[in-house]
Design a protein around this motif. Sequence first.
Motif, PDB file in Angstrom:
ATOM      1  N   GLY A 286      -2.067 -10.586  10.792  1.00  0.00           N
ATOM      2  CA  GLY A 286      -0.810 -11.168  11.388  1.00  0.00           C
ATOM      3  C   GLY A 286      -0.766 -12.664  11.733  1.00  0.00           C
ATOM      4  O   GLY A 286       0.210 -12.979  12.386  1.00  0.00           O
ATOM      5  N   GLN A 287      -1.944 -13.245  11.240  1.00  0.00           N
ATOM      6  CA  GLN A 287      -2.132 -14.671  11.495  1.00  0.00           C
ATOM      7  C   GLN A 287      -2.040 -15.550  10.494  1.00  0.00           C
ATOM      8  O   GLN A 287      -2.024 -16.866  10.514  1.00  0.00           O
ATOM      9  N   GLY A 288      -1.635 -15.159   8.975  1.00  0.00           N
ATOM     10  CA  GLY A 288      -1.518 -15.741   8.061  1.00  0.00           C
ATOM     11  C   GLY A 288      -0.989 -15.027   6.924  1.00  0.00           C
ATOM     12  O   GLY A 288      -0.731 -13.981   7.007  1.00  0.00           O
ATOM     13  N   PRO A 289      -1.059 -15.588   5.763  1.00  0.00           N
ATOM     14  CA  PRO A 289      -0.658 -15.187   4.487  1.00  0.00           C
ATOM     15  C   PRO A 289      -1.536 -14.111   3.838  1.00  0.00           C
ATOM     16  O   PRO A 289      -2.786 -14.164   4.133  1.00  0.00           O
ATOM     17  N   CYS A 290      -0.780 -13.094   3.107  1.00  0.00           N
ATOM     18  CA  CYS A 290      -1.708 -12.168   2.391  1.00  0.00           C
ATOM     19  C   CYS A 290      -1.124 -11.581   1.428  1.00  0.00           C
ATOM     20  O   CYS A 290       0.233 -11.952   1.207  1.00  0.00           O
ATOM     21  N   PRO A 291      -1.549 -10.825   0.418  1.00  0.00           N
ATOM     22  CA  PRO A 291      -0.885 -10.508  -1.185  1.00  0.00           C
ATOM     23  C   PRO A 291       0.337  -9.352  -0.366  1.00  0.00           C
ATOM     24  O   PRO A 291      -0.132  -8.670   0.496  1.00  0.00           O
ATOM     25  N   PRO A 292       1.367  -9.300  -1.000  1.00  0.00           N
ATOM     26  CA  PRO A 292       2.603  -8.306  -0.676  1.00  0.00           C
ATOM     27  C   PRO A 292       1.776  -6.897  -0.429  1.00  0.00           C
ATOM     28  O   PRO A 292       2.657  -6.152   0.452  1.00  0.00           O
ATOM     29  N   TYR A 293       0.995  -6.317  -0.823  1.00  0.00           N
ATOM     30  CA  TYR A 293       0.491  -4.987  -0.839  1.00  0.00           C
ATOM     31  C   TYR A 293      -0.193  -4.818   0.563  1.00  0.00           C
ATOM     32  O   TYR A 293       0.002  -3.678   0.997  1.00  0.00           O
ATOM     33  N   LEU A 294      -0.565  -5.962   1.184  1.00  0.00           N
ATOM     34  CA  LEU A 294      -1.422  -5.791   2.486  1.00  0.00           C
ATOM     35  C   LEU A 294      -0.369  -6.223   3.486  1.00  0.00           C
ATOM     36  O   LEU A 294      -0.801  -6.267   4.914  1.00  0.00           O
ATOM     37  N   ASP A 295       0.888  -6.826   3.228  1.00  0.00           N
ATOM     38  CA  ASP A 295       2.036  -6.852   4.125  1.00  0.00           C
ATOM     39  C   ASP A 295       2.281  -5.569   5.025  1.00  0.00           C
ATOM     40  O   ASP A 295       2.611  -4.402   4.496  1.00  0.00           O
ATOM     41  N   LYS A 296       2.500  -5.646   6.254  1.00  0.00           N
ATOM     42  CA  LYS A 296       2.596  -4.475   6.959  1.00  0.00           C
ATOM     43  C   LYS A 296       3.959  -3.957   6.724  1.00  0.00           C
ATOM     44  O   LYS A 296       4.213  -2.754   6.571  1.00  0.00           O
ATOM     45  N   ALA A 297       5.092  -4.860   6.429  1.00  0.00           N
ATOM     46  CA  ALA A 297       6.417  -4.270   6.027  1.00  0.00           C
ATOM     47  C   ALA A 297       6.238  -3.425   4.841  1.00  0.00           C
ATOM     48  O   ALA A 297       7.113  -2.850   4.501  1.00  0.00           O
ATOM     49  N   ASN A 298       5.502  -3.781   3.777  1.00  0.00           N
ATOM     50  CA  ASN A 298       5.442  -3.083   2.535  1.00  0.00           C
ATOM     51  C   ASN A 298       4.539  -1.745   2.612  1.00  0.00           C
ATOM     52  O   ASN A 298       4.474  -1.203   1.567  1.00  0.00           O
ATOM     53  N   PHE A 299       3.724  -1.513   3.642  1.00  0.00           N
ATOM     54  CA  PHE A 299       2.754  -0.562   3.653  1.00  0.00           C
ATOM     55  C   PHE A 299       3.442   0.758   3.107  1.00  0.00           C
ATOM     56  O   PHE A 299       2.879   1.779   2.414  1.00  0.00           O
ATOM     57  N   LEU A 300       4.312   1.248   3.910  1.00  0.00           N
ATOM     58  CA  LEU A 300       4.770   2.473   3.580  1.00  0.00           C
ATOM     59  C   LEU A 300       5.403   2.709   1.926  1.00  0.00           C
ATOM     60  O   LEU A 300       5.060   3.755   1.279  1.00  0.00           O
ATOM     61  N   ALA A 301       6.060   1.610   1.586  1.00  0.00           N
ATOM     62  CA  ALA A 301       6.450   1.805   0.150  1.00  0.00           C
ATOM     63  C   ALA A 301       5.143   1.837  -0.744  1.00  0.00           C
ATOM     64  O   ALA A 301       5.319   2.597  -1.962  1.00  0.00           O
ATOM     65  N   VAL A 302       4.450   0.899  -0.635  1.00  0.00           N
ATOM     66  CA  VAL A 302       3.081   1.069  -1.479  1.00  0.00           C
ATOM     67  C   VAL A 302       2.447   2.426  -1.380  1.00  0.00           C
ATOM     68  O   VAL A 302       2.085   3.285  -2.264  1.00  0.00           O
ATOM     69  N   LYS A 303       2.089   2.983  -0.215  1.00  0.00           N
ATOM     70  CA  LYS A 303       1.753   4.199   0.002  1.00  0.00           C
ATOM     71  C   LYS A 303       2.393   5.434  -0.672  1.00  0.00           C
ATOM     72  O   LYS A 303       1.801   6.333  -1.213  1.00  0.00           O
ATOM     73  N   THR A 304       3.770   5.403  -0.890  1.00  0.00           N
ATOM     74  CA  THR A 304       4.574   6.535  -1.297  1.00  0.00           C
ATOM     75  C   THR A 304       4.741   6.111  -2.895  1.00  0.00           C
ATOM     76  O   THR A 304       5.193   7.264  -3.452  1.00  0.00           O
ATOM     77  N   ARG A 305       4.392   5.171  -3.380  1.00  0.00           N
ATOM     78  CA  ARG A 305       4.530   4.871  -4.722  1.00  0.00           C
ATOM     79  C   ARG A 305       3.203   4.842  -5.603  1.00  0.00           C
ATOM     80  O   ARG A 305       3.413   4.552  -6.599  1.00  0.00           O
ATOM     81  N   THR A 306       1.994   5.127  -5.118  1.00  0.00           N
ATOM     82  CA  THR A 306       0.999   5.005  -5.835  1.00  0.00           C
ATOM     83  C   THR A 306       0.826   6.151  -6.900  1.00  0.00           C
ATOM     84  O   THR A 306       0.180   5.814  -7.780  1.00  0.00           O
ATOM     85  N   ASN A 307       1.669   7.174  -6.668  1.00  0.00           N
ATOM     86  CA  ASN A 307       1.563   8.037  -8.093  1.00  0.00           C
ATOM     87  C   ASN A 307       2.442   7.742  -9.126  1.00  0.00           C
ATOM     88  O   ASN A 307       2.271   8.225 -10.403  1.00  0.00           O
ATOM     89  N   ARG A 308       2.941   6.380  -9.120  1.00  0.00           N
ATOM     90  CA  ARG A 308       3.603   5.813 -10.319  1.00  0.00           C
ATOM     91  C   ARG A 308       2.648   4.987 -11.071  1.00  0.00           C
ATOM     92  O   ARG A 308       2.801   4.309 -12.317  1.00  0.00           O
ATOM     93  N   VAL A 309       1.403   4.770 -10.725  1.00  0.00           N
ATOM     94  CA  VAL A 309       0.293   3.996 -11.458  1.00  0.00           C
ATOM     95  C   VAL A 309      -0.482   5.007 -12.483  1.00  0.00           C
ATOM     96  O   VAL A 309      -1.268   5.775 -11.752  1.00  0.00           O
ATOM     97  N   THR A 310      -0.531   4.444 -13.623  1.00  0.00           N
ATOM     98  CA  THR A 310      -1.670   5.098 -14.547  1.00  0.00           C
ATOM     99  C   THR A 310      -2.575   4.037 -14.833  1.00  0.00           C
ATOM    100  O   THR A 310      -2.337   3.033 -15.241  1.00  0.00           O
ATOM    101  N   VAL A 311      -3.848   4.455 -14.663  1.00  0.00           N
ATOM    102  CA  VAL A 311      -4.874   3.543 -14.862  1.00  0.00           C
ATOM    103  C   VAL A 311      -5.608   3.563 -16.090  1.00  0.00           C
ATOM    104  O   VAL A 311      -6.111   4.959 -16.382  1.00  0.00           O
TER     105      VAL A 311
END
Length: 414
Positions: A286-311
């Motif tokens: 909350g005190q400076g910049p971070c990658p988009p995936y670590l932004d609080k506003a993006n947490f739910l979107a990242v969490k619910t979309r992880t099954n879209r990734v194939t490694v």
Amino acid sequence: MNVSAKVFEPTSVDLLSEAVHHNRALSAAGFLERTFTFAFRSMVYPQIWEDPRADMEALEFTPQSRVMTIASGGCNVMSYLTGNPARIIAIDLNETHIALLKLKLAAAQHLPNHATFYRFFGSADDRRNVHLYRDLIAQHLDAETRAYWDGRDISGRRRISRFARNFYRYGLLGRFITSGHVMARMLGANPKRILDAQTIDEQREIFDREIGPAFDHPLLRWITSNRASLFGLGIPPVQYDALSDNGARPMSEVLKERAQRLATGFDLKDNYFAWQAFGRRYAPQGQGPCPPYLDKANFLAVKTRTNRVTVVHDNMIRFLSNEPAESLDRYILLDAQDWMDDATLNALWREITRTSRPGARVIFRTAGEPSILPGRVSSALLERWTYDAARSADIHAKDRSAIYGGFHLYLKRD
């Protein structure tokens, strides 16, 4: 673990050697290539050094986008999920990068909230992270990934404990940055002071006073004249040559130019790459910049979309050769093409052209300024694509990582 994770194990072919070795083992160039691949087998990038915000602006994801990217440190794969593509296929030659991405995907799924997720990957220096791994993450990892993080490094410590001791100081890149700080202090500079700046003008003043002069020191000029000196940045000999314009420019001069852009080209309040380079960490939550995936506003979107990734553990050409025609439409090649000879470049672009849909987009970065494709990739292949020079230059100017000479966007013609 609700994450697709395909692993293609090579049989007799060493994927990394296949990508990097272009000269005889007993030649000087061959010896350097093999030294690089030996170093590259371990963790290289705790954080990827391409700006995902710039990438997504160029790629223009849609909900139908099917993306192929190099995994690297995994943070850009996670950040691309905020752009809502349909599928991301993350490929890497380095098994430790595969293990890191799988850890991030499992943590996003199974950690209870943004605070714990940020503490794990944003702060990455809290003993509670090891307990979170044990209680909430480990059981969701495949056996190979769990064995990696439960295993011990050369110091005898479990690898997962790095998240209790500032994970970003580990890996080749983390240790390279630490060594750079030690060298800077020896030469009378303190890179951390730039984080005290409140304006870009102050950033420039601190760089000119604290950091810039170190690059002009004879000792640093001598060290960086060695092609092995940048292995810690993940830069193989062939890319070193591209950076130095085949020796026409001293490497210390090139590095000073790139460091100056990183330090002064963007407001520190918006550049987490500068925080990593000069502070060896991200800002507190909350005190400076971070990658988009670590932004609080993006947490739910990242969490619910992880099954879209194939490694996938493989090289790009072999993977693409098994994919259907016109099955993908976004390709992120990072700077991997800088490593390739002409035959490999042509093989890659044949498969990209075959597997891409009309209107597909390809982005990549280069150590030097121009695109490396003209004159090396056959005109028959390149005629299927349009190079957007203006857009490429515009995105390059916005790339906060600031370490590359060029950003390049190609669009497939209908």
